[in-house]
Design an enzyme around this catalytic site. Structure first.
Site, mmCIF file in Angstrom:
data_model
loop_
_atom_site.group_PDB
_atom_site.id
_atom_site.type_symbol
_atom_site.label_atom_id
_atom_site.label_comp_id
_atom_site.label_asym_id
_atom_site.label_seq_id
_atom_site.Cartn_x
_atom_site.Cartn_y
_atom_site.Cartn_z
ATOM 1 N N ARG A 52 0.806 -1.317 -0.080
ATOM 2 C CA ARG A 52 -0.001 -0.121 0.156
ATOM 3 C C ARG A 52 0.755 1.293 -0.099
ATOM 4 N NH1 ARG A 52 -4.880 -0.162 4.072
ATOM 5 N NH2 ARG A 52 -4.111 1.738 4.819
ATOM 6 N N HIS A 98 -8.172 -4.083 -7.594
ATOM 7 C CA HIS A 98 -7.974 -3.313 -6.280
ATOM 8 C C HIS A 98 -9.337 -3.119 -5.548
ATOM 9 C CE1 HIS A 98 -5.300 -0.878 -4.104
ATOM 10 N NE2 HIS A 98 -6.012 0.113 -3.881
ATOM 11 N N TYR A 143 -17.526 12.625 -14.564
ATOM 12 C CA TYR A 143 -17.345 13.963 -15.473
ATOM 13 C C TYR A 143 -16.120 13.898 -16.153
ATOM 14 C CZ TYR A 143 -21.368 15.625 -12.412
ATOM 15 O OH TYR A 143 -22.613 15.847 -11.979
#
Length: 766
Positions: A52, A98, A143
């Site tokens: 991570r 993931h 968007y």
């Protein structure tokens, strides 16, 4: 450091081997809570460290970044393709590789797309991807649109060429690359930051040309020293044009130890009397900088600044305008103060902690990083060449079988026509392998033409030549090194650019003293009996003529400058401090001191004092004791003040303080309520920072206790000054030879004033 498998074995051993034995009961394994929590925490720690928070030295990416880049390549989002919705990429990453939150994944993707956050962005975004002023202001993933940048090809170009290990994804339904075969040391180029369990990383970005030149130097000379590499890698290179002002020694420490700090400073210029800031330090918000400056202006700590503006636009991404109050302002001094007190100058921690090729996290210096990455690159190139060589050998093997078939085409056709299972017969008749026989059987009729034989031979010749070249590379370390050098130079030509963060030697910034920032103007500080305080501009103010609240009247005043401190003495002998420039105007009736300080119950503010730190003042009490004190010794930051004058016995009152001009030549005059006046040399009085002092004039103790007599005033007289004794409406001036008549030793009773002047109310000096 041990890897995950070793940790598992270690903890399994602590828990009792394979879990069997006395701890089991009805198929339930019983282990101590301590052992269970230890293993769980260690597992979590290793997961955070390895999967991570820390980047890998090979491709310089964390797992989430690697999965985003790989998923985009699988979606065909190369630099040459059209942009696609970011939500599609994030969905692919979460669904396939993931299994975490979409917001965290999208933020990681945004970071790789922001040119002000990433030195060499990996994602080419279309839409609102945030701004330097507010990096978190990006639009939602539904968007925005994205694709990979041309630079991302550096990470993906060799992916399908046997260069990396493939591992199962989280649910085992597909595979993903454990690393990307980076052609450049991306771990230094883009850097990275992260917080793991018990460790963190902060790797600054660097310039591609500088880092590759250092790699070429190491390939040329393996024993190159750190100093030789530092000739190429001068310092980090951030995505901003702000200056790096760290000293060469500080930068050397970073590359020697892998730890340290980098200092960056904004770039500014003068334009028509204004200060124009054109570049901000890395990850610095222009809006926040203006807020910090405005806060100082509101607090009256920046009087030399008249106005602030943000004129940033598309053509000028950073353009902050600071307007000085006048052309007399020292701009260099002002900017030095702003650098020290705002984010116009910032320190960046450097901790080059990363996962090495051995799978273990470690803080590495510059040479160790480049050496280890070059070893990774060499191994990657060897794997790529080996993979290609195997492909070439396989094709040559097939071509050899096809050529045999063409030379015996009639026999091959006969065997195929006459036998239901022609494959084993072909293998036996022409000594073909299974793969060769399968290729022969898959031949199309159109490929049986005579021309096809020439094409096979031509392809065979090309592949033999390629085989020899590949084998030569594998057999010769020197040739392999030359190939790595060639590829590095090609990538530099394609993706290299000039340094953005100039390295400049600058003087250290310094916060200006608050008093230096305040204009020095004459002021008169006025204190009322009820403890209200205010400041009037000028020294020609009559404090008695000011308006006061009903029932209130004048108590004390002091002359000074607006950039000085004011010391207040209360009836208990404690001193308090406030800045003169913070006082309200004398046009009003002031502010109550009870809102600023917390004096003892029953204590009242009696006197005001102003002066420079080294100036001397005479302090005393109505019992005839006194001492000389420096102004700075009376200063206090506490709301409860500090004990300065010890009044001693009950009933003693604080005397009005008086300034001492010269302790060697000044005189001290003390007068009692019965008219006894004593004048002594100032040098007979001790100089203390606080205390009771020595007895100046003697008053019989019986009269003091009974309250029949007390010391009315103690005052200092400069050489040649005139002493004026006020007794009711009358006053008497004493000067010259007449002063000598009242002079005596310290502690004496003094000489009685003439009749009519013995009821003394106060002393004054002219």
């Amino acid at each position: 450091m041990v890897d995950k498998t070793q940790l598992d074995l270690l903890n399994l051993d602590k828990m009792g081997g394979d879990g069997g034995g006395p701890g089991d009961h009805d198929g339930i394994e019983r282990i101590p809570l301590e052992a269970y929590t230890e293993k769980a925490y260690l597992d979590y720690s290793m997961y955070v460290i390895l999967d991570r928070a820390l980047p890998n030295i090979g491709d310089g990416l964390k797992p989430v970044q690697r999965r985003i880049v790989y998923a985009m390549s699988e979606l065909g989002l190369s630099a040459a393709s059209k942009h696609k919705k970011s939500a599609r990429t994030v969905g692919d990453v979460l669904g396939k590789f993931h299994p975490h939150g979409d917001s965290a994944c999208y933020e990681a993707m945004v970071l790789m797309a922001q040119p002000f956050s990433y030195r060499y962005p990996l994602v080419d975004g279309q839409g609102n991807w945030g701004s330097q002023d507010d990096p978190k202001s990006f639009a939602a993933m539904r968007y925005t649109e994205s694709r990979l940048t041309p630079y991302a090809k550096v990470l993906l170009q060799e992916l399908g060429q046997g260069t990396v290990e493939w591992v199962d994804n989280f649910d085992g339904t597909m595979q993903e690359p454990s690393l990307l075969p980076s052609r450049l040391p991306n771990v230094l180029l883009n850097g990275g930051s992260g917080i793991a369990v018990g460790m963190a990383t902060d790797i600054p970005p660097h310039n591609l040309r500088e880092v590759v030149n250092a790699c070429l130097q190491l390939l040329k000379k393996k024993t190159s020293s750190l100093e030789e590499l530092r000739e190429f890698v001068k310092a980090p290179d951030y995505p901003t044009s702000a200056e790096i002002i760290s000293t060469p020694e500080e930068i050397s420490t970073i590359y020697e130890n892998g730890k340290g700090s980098v200092k960056m400073r904004a770039v500014w210029e003068k334009e028509n009397g204004d200060i124009i800031i054109t570049a901000l330090p890395f990850q610095t918000s222009g809006g926040k900088v203006l807020e910090q400056i405005a806060a100082q202006m509101r607090a009256k700590k920046l009087p030399m600044v008249a106005d602030l503006r943000d004129e940033s636009d598309h053509e000028n991404p950073t353009r902050l305008v600071i307007t000085p109050r006048s052309n007399r302002v020292d701009i260099d001094q002002l900017m030095s103060h702003l650098f020290a007190s705002t984010d116009l100058e910032r320190n960046y921690r450097v901790n080059m902690n990363m996962i090495g090729t051995d799978g273990k996290p470690q803080v590495k210096n510059l040479k160790a990083i480049l050496t280890e990455w070059l070893a990774f690159r060499r191994a990657t190139v060897v794997r790529r060449i080996t993979w290609r060589l195997n492909k070439v050998l396989e094709r040559l093997h097939i071509l050899e079988g096809l050529l045999t078939a063409h030379l015996n085409i009639d026999e091959v056709i006969r065997i195929i026509r006459e036998n239901d299972e022609p494959k084993p017969i072909l293998m036996e008749r022409f000594t073909l392998s299974d793969i060769q026989a399968e290729a022969v059987l898959n031949l199309r009729l159109r490929n049986l033409a005579k021309l096809e034989e020439f094409q096979i031979r031509a392809e065979q010749e090309e592949l033999i030549k390629e085989r020899d070249e590949l084998q030569g590379l594998l057999d010769s370390p020197a040739k392999l090194t030359s190939l790595i050098k060639k590829e590095l130079k090609e990538d530099v030509e394609k993706y290299g650019d000039d340094r953005r963060s100039p390295i400049v030697v600058r003087e250290a910034s310094q916060v200006l003293d608050e008093t230096a920032l305040i204009p020095s103007e004459p002021v008169t500080v006025v204190l009322s009996e009820m403890g209200w305080i205010r400041a009037a501009k000028g020294h020609d103010i009559d404090p008695h003529a000011l308006s006061y609240k009903q029932g209130d009247k004048f108590q004390s005043s002091a002359l000074g400058r607006s950039n000085q401190n004011v010391v207040l003495l209360d009836s208990n002998g404690r001193s308090y401090t406030l800045a003169a420039h913070t006082l309200p105007s004398a046009r009003g009736q002031g502010d109550p001191l009870s809102g600023r300080f917390k004096p003892a119950e029953g204590a009242n503010f009696k006197s005001t004092i102003m002066g420079k730190n080294e100036q001397l003042f005479l302090l005393g009490s109505s019992f005839g004791y006194g001492f000389i004190c420096k102004f700075e010794d009376m200063l206090s930051r506490a709301k409860a003040g500090k004990a300065t004058v010890s009044l001693g016995k009950a009933g003693a009152e604080i005397a009005c303080p008086s300034q001492v001009t010269d302790i060697e030549t000044d005189l001290i005059a003390a007068v009692t309520s019965e008219g006894h006046l004593l004048i002594i040399d100032a040098k007979e009085i001790p100089q203390l920072s606080r205390g009771k002092g020595n007895k100046i004039i003697n008053v019989p103790s019986k009269k003091l206790k009974a309250g029949e007599e007390k010391v009315v005033a103690i005052i200092a007289l400069a050489q040649g000054a005139k002493l004026i004794v006020h007794a009711g409406k009358k006053h008497k001036a004493i000067q010259g030879a007449e002063l000598i008549e009242y002079q005596s030793e310290r502690g004496k009773r003094g000489k009685l004033l003439p009749k009519g002047y013995r009821n003394v109310s106060r002393l004054e000096v002219e």
